[in-house]
Design an enzyme around this catalytic site. Sequence first.
Site, short mmCIF file in Angstrom:
data_model
loop_
_atom_site.label_atom_id
_atom_site.label_comp_id
_atom_site.label_asym_id
_atom_site.label_seq_id
_atom_site.Cartn_x
_atom_site.Cartn_y
_atom_site.Cartn_z
N LYS A 250 -6.55 7.87 9.07
CA LYS A 250 -5.70 7.36 7.97
C LYS A 250 -5.53 8.43 6.88
O LYS A 250 -4.44 8.66 6.36
CB LYS A 250 -6.34 6.10 7.38
CG LYS A 250 -5.72 5.60 6.11
CD LYS A 250 -4.34 5.06 6.33
CE LYS A 250 -3.61 4.81 5.03
NZ LYS A 250 -2.21 4.50 5.23
N CYS A 304 -1.37 5.82 -2.42
CA CYS A 304 -1.94 6.28 -1.15
C CYS A 304 -1.90 7.81 -1.07
O CYS A 304 -2.95 8.45 -1.02
CB CYS A 304 -1.18 5.68 0.02
SG CYS A 304 -1.53 3.92 0.27
N1 LIG Z 1 0.21 -0.53 -0.56
C1 LIG Z 1 0.38 0.18 0.53
O1 LIG Z 1 1.50 0.49 0.91
C2 LIG Z 1 -0.82 0.62 1.37
C3 LIG Z 1 -0.57 1.22 2.59
C4 LIG Z 1 -1.64 1.60 3.37
C5 LIG Z 1 -2.95 1.39 2.92
N2 LIG Z 1 -3.17 0.82 1.71
C6 LIG Z 1 -4.56 0.60 1.29
O2 LIG Z 1 -4.83 -0.79 1.34
C7 LIG Z 1 -5.74 -1.16 0.30
C8 LIG Z 1 -5.12 -2.25 -0.57
O3 LIG Z 1 -3.95 -1.72 -1.16
P1 LIG Z 1 -2.90 -2.64 -1.90
O4 LIG Z 1 -1.70 -1.80 -2.14
O5 LIG Z 1 -2.72 -3.92 -1.16
O6 LIG Z 1 -3.68 -2.92 -3.26
P2 LIG Z 1 -3.22 -3.91 -4.42
O7 LIG Z 1 -3.77 -3.34 -5.67
O8 LIG Z 1 -1.77 -4.20 -4.32
O9 LIG Z 1 -3.99 -5.26 -4.06
C9 LIG Z 1 -5.35 -5.39 -4.13
C10 LIG Z 1 -5.65 -6.84 -4.53
O10 LIG Z 1 -7.05 -7.03 -4.44
C11 LIG Z 1 -7.43 -7.89 -5.50
N3 LIG Z 1 -8.87 -7.76 -5.69
C12 LIG Z 1 -9.57 -6.80 -6.36
N4 LIG Z 1 -10.89 -7.05 -6.29
C13 LIG Z 1 -11.03 -8.18 -5.56
C14 LIG Z 1 -12.15 -8.93 -5.14
N5 LIG Z 1 -13.40 -8.61 -5.46
N6 LIG Z 1 -11.93 -10.05 -4.41
C15 LIG Z 1 -10.69 -10.43 -4.08
N7 LIG Z 1 -9.57 -9.74 -4.46
C16 LIG Z 1 -9.76 -8.64 -5.19
C17 LIG Z 1 -6.60 -7.43 -6.67
O11 LIG Z 1 -6.52 -8.40 -7.68
C18 LIG Z 1 -5.26 -7.16 -5.97
O12 LIG Z 1 -4.44 -8.32 -5.98
C19 LIG Z 1 -6.05 0.14 -0.45
O13 LIG Z 1 -7.21 0.71 0.07
C20 LIG Z 1 -4.85 1.02 -0.15
O14 LIG Z 1 -5.15 2.38 -0.25
C21 LIG Z 1 -2.12 0.41 0.93
#
Ligand SMILES: NC(=O)c1ccc[n+]([C@@H]2O[C@H](COP(=O)([O-])OP(=O)(O)OC[C@H]3O[C@@H](n4cnc5c(N)ncnc54)[C@H](O)[C@@H]3O)[C@@H](O)[C@H]2O)c1
Length: 443
Positions: A250, A304
């Site tokens: 990744k 990311c």
């Molecule tokens: N957004 C993308 O396009 C993308 C693509 C590939 C990988 N990722 C990876 O996926 C992961 C999540 O990314 P995202 O964009 O969805 O993040 P985001 O910030 O949009 O969402 C994360 C959510 O988790 C919640 N959260 C935080 N702590 C928590 C807890 N203890 N219990 C429950 N919920 C909790 C937050 O309130 C938030 O709503 C990251 O590691 C990111 O690097 C994201």
Amino acid sequence: MKYERASAAAYDQAGPGGAATTRERPAGGPLTLLSSDPERDRRSDTRVAVIGLGQVGLPTALLLCNAGFSVLGVDIDAEKVERIGQGQMPVLEEGLLRIAGEPSVSSNLRTATIPSSADIFVVAVGTPIESQTKAPDLSILWNALDSLTPHLHAGNLVIVESTVPPGTCRRQIMPRISSQRPDLKFGDSLFLAHCPERVWPSNTIDEMVNNPRVIGATCSESGRLAKQFYAQFVKGELRVTDDLTAELCKLVENSFRDVNIAFANEIASVAEELGVDSDELIELANMHPRVNILRPGIGVGGHCIPVDPWFIVDACSQPCWMIEAARKVNDSKPQQVAEKVASQLRQVDGNRIAVVGLAYKPNVADMRGSPAIRVVQLLREMGYEVTAKEPLVPGHGYTSLEHLARGADCLLVLVPHDCVVQELNTRRADILRGMRHAMILEF
Ligand SMILES: NC(=O)c1ccc[n+]([C@@H]2O[C@H](COP(=O)([O-])OP(=O)(O)OC[C@H]3O[C@@H](n4cnc5c(N)ncnc54)[C@H](O)[C@@H]3O)[C@@H](O)[C@H]2O)c1
């Protein structure tokens, strides 16, 4: 070498540092979380808790509901939980809104601010870096895992979709859960896999369903269970490897993007200094059958690509010259853009700038880590009066380019969304007529 390389099969034999071993499944065959009997759909009997309802977790939860699972969506943001529970989606993507309206979602989705027991836990919370040191900050992940650990029971599968530094599953997550739950044994009564996401925001659902996925297994049973799970809603190829390889894979993918964007950005700067049109230069170079230079831009954003390469740098004792250089090139772009705008404005003695586009890339309604926001910040620090609007983010107050640019000395197009380009093409004369100085700078 900091980490040993282990194939999924070899790792299965040894366990993390030899601490946990996989024994044969007891009589009765492999652990079953899903029915393989097509006549009897037992998916609704399988309870999945999705921890984190953000850009990744929410669409995953919706797809799981659509596939017939009983889903508990968990987020610490109580307001978000309440809105999603009422059917109001915080992410306004067409595909996501379509699936959110399916009856399967209203019947299969429950939301909560804390986890409860489930068969499968999918963790999709943020994994940022510290702004100064660039070191991984996994505190959000630890909180999420700690919140679900008391609810684990024998036979559970935990899937970490969050992007994590190499070695996180075997060196940190497994020991952490084991210390809190010595009654459960990884590879025996508890299973862990890392399945990183590859989605392109704005087309999330389609990408989640159709992209090939890498499944990082911590033992052969976790790989088998995770593959069986994803096969319920993913059409893309599912490739099982070991956890460490999946974690690094990744990070390598996003570092590849960063390095290639940095190359394009550097070439654009070189061309500009030498008085060469960079668009034409790149177009000509790309006529070579083995050259494919990307389109230069104002920097790299989102959470990311500017983040993940630092996980590799942090994990290695050897210098990662190219990865670090790419980060520097891309992070320096907003300053270059701001200086270029300032030099143009000096020529007309202008001070008032209208900026369109604050998202981190075209056609995406996401402003996190956006280089456009950095450009605006730098221009304001230089003393310019800047009005900035993002057309794709509802409630941002954007009406039209004509309205935004009225009385300005410069219209600065930082993010060429399709809708902005179309408006420029059709309304350019009217936009220019209303400005104090007829200057449009497009990046
Ligand atoms: N957004 C993308 O396009 C993308 C693509 C590939 C990988 N990722 C990876 O996926 C992961 C999540 O990314 P995202 O964009 O969805 O993040 P985001 O910030 O949009 O969402 C994360 C959510 O988790 C919640 N959260 C935080 N702590 C928590 C807890 N203890 N219990 C429950 N919920 C909790 C937050 O309130 C938030 O709503 C990251 O590691 C990111 O690097 C994201």
